[in-house]
Write an enzyme that holds these catalytic residues in place. Sequence first.
Site, PDB file in Angstrom:
ATOM      1  N   TRP A 165      -9.686  13.728  -2.314  1.00 13.50           N
ATOM      2  CA  TRP A 165      -9.060  13.439  -1.028  1.00 13.50           C
ATOM      3  C   TRP A 165      -8.471  14.705  -0.408  1.00 13.50           C
ATOM      4  O   TRP A 165      -7.383  14.682   0.168  1.00 13.50           O
ATOM      5  CB  TRP A 165      -7.974  12.359  -1.168  1.00 13.50           C
ATOM      6  N   GLN A 344      -5.265  -4.761  22.001  1.00 11.61           N
ATOM      7  CA  GLN A 344      -5.091  -6.086  22.596  1.00 11.61           C
ATOM      8  C   GLN A 344      -4.814  -5.987  24.091  1.00 11.61           C
ATOM      9  O   GLN A 344      -5.330  -6.781  24.890  1.00 11.61           O
ATOM     10  CB  GLN A 344      -3.940  -6.815  21.901  1.00 11.61           C
ATOM     11  N   GLY A 348     -11.210  -6.830  25.968  1.00  7.34           N
ATOM     12  CA  GLY A 348     -12.538  -6.465  25.461  1.00  7.34           C
ATOM     13  C   GLY A 348     -12.804  -4.978  25.524  1.00  7.34           C
ATOM     14  O   GLY A 348     -13.491  -4.419  24.661  1.00  7.34           O
ATOM     15  N   GLU A 371      -0.141  11.495   2.062  1.00  6.12           N
ATOM     16  CA  GLU A 371       1.179  12.019   1.677  1.00  6.12           C
ATOM     17  C   GLU A 371       2.033  10.970   0.974  1.00  6.12           C
ATOM     18  O   GLU A 371       3.251  10.933   1.110  1.00  6.12           O
ATOM     19  CB  GLU A 371       1.939  12.570   2.896  1.00  6.12           C
ATOM     20  N   THR A 373       1.369   6.702  -0.275  1.00  6.25           N
ATOM     21  CA  THR A 373       1.227   5.435   0.442  1.00  6.25           C
ATOM     22  C   THR A 373       2.594   4.906   0.855  1.00  6.25           C
ATOM     23  O   THR A 373       3.639   5.294   0.321  1.00  6.25           O
ATOM     24  CB  THR A 373       0.534   4.381  -0.439  1.00  6.25           C
TER      25      THR A 373
END
Length: 389
Positions: A165, A344, A348, A371, A373
């Site tokens: 990562w 939202q 669309g 950094e 969770t």
Amino acid sequence: MTTLDDPRPVPRQLPTPEARDLLVLVRDLIRREVRPSAAAEEEAGVFPRALFARLSAAGLLSLPYPEEYGGGDQPYEIYLQVLEELAAARLTVGLGVSVHTLACHALAEFGTKEQRAEHLPAMLSGGLLGAYCLSEPGSGSDAASLRTRAERDGGDWVISGTKAWITHGGIADFCTVLARTGDEGPDGITAFLVPGDAPGLDAAVPERKMGMAGSPTTQLHFDGVRVPDARRVGEEGRGFRIAMAALDAGRLGMAACAVGVAQAALDEALAFTTGREQFGRRVADFQGLRFMLADMATQIEAGRSLYLAAARLRDAGRPYSSQAAMAKLFCTDTAMRVTIDAVQALGGYGYTADFPAERYLREAKVLQIVEGTNQIQRAVIARHLVGAS
């Protein structure tokens, strides 16, 4: 005070005219260099390496570090607001600057005077890009269980193992690497400064991610990578403490980036809902949307205040680990909520790639993970409140 095409005032939190001038410069650079290509380059998975060279030349990769080594000598309170602006324009850039700053932290804070004089000027303002190598395939949240080893061989160390990562993996010019030099546990870990082109250091194929396609994230394989003892940072066995100190600062960087993404999403939602009419009225004039926008703005301002308060503690030399965890937790959760609401608000259109709201939503998710969770942030905060479990 507004700047160019940015309608927002320069933040009042900036304490000096010089700091306000810096933000004006940053917004101008963003307008010219970052925004025009952000959407297309993210869609194509292009990392803007030339842009990072320009950021370095402008002093924006070195803001919180000492001027004597090529840094900007800026307090974190100012650096983080610059980071927020960059992340609002393109998270690949804002997060990249934060990761580079994190990669410089060990040497800047724990290196010898000779090491800083030799390496920091190029790292801070010489066009170089850094990576921070702590996590591994089997040790993410449990960083103290890392397996990458560094063995002494005369005056050198030989590093073998795999890191995972890694932002800027495969393109970084230098890496701050945490490796095991002793027994199991946090006291057996040491920090090293490793050149990005060291023989035996190879990058895997970049991860395929739901967002931030322009920012390469890879595993790095260390196959007998040899570095001189002069590139050991800090005392042998003190690397874990160095890493945790860096992560406290890095968490503030992620908080600022999260507020930037959330602000960009709110700006998009405001532009759309004030410019579109339904049933003969602006969409923004419907109470449901007005209240949604008000909540989004309130959460963003609360997050901004939280990360700035933590930054001021750091600048004053006071403990801030708990406040950094709170800021990272709150700001990144806020970015997730705000970007969901922005999609939202656009209806669309928010679900299409023709508008940036869906990109902000995909990008916000990673900020709840990197950094440490947000579950780890809660554990850190609780430990400060009630002690270890």
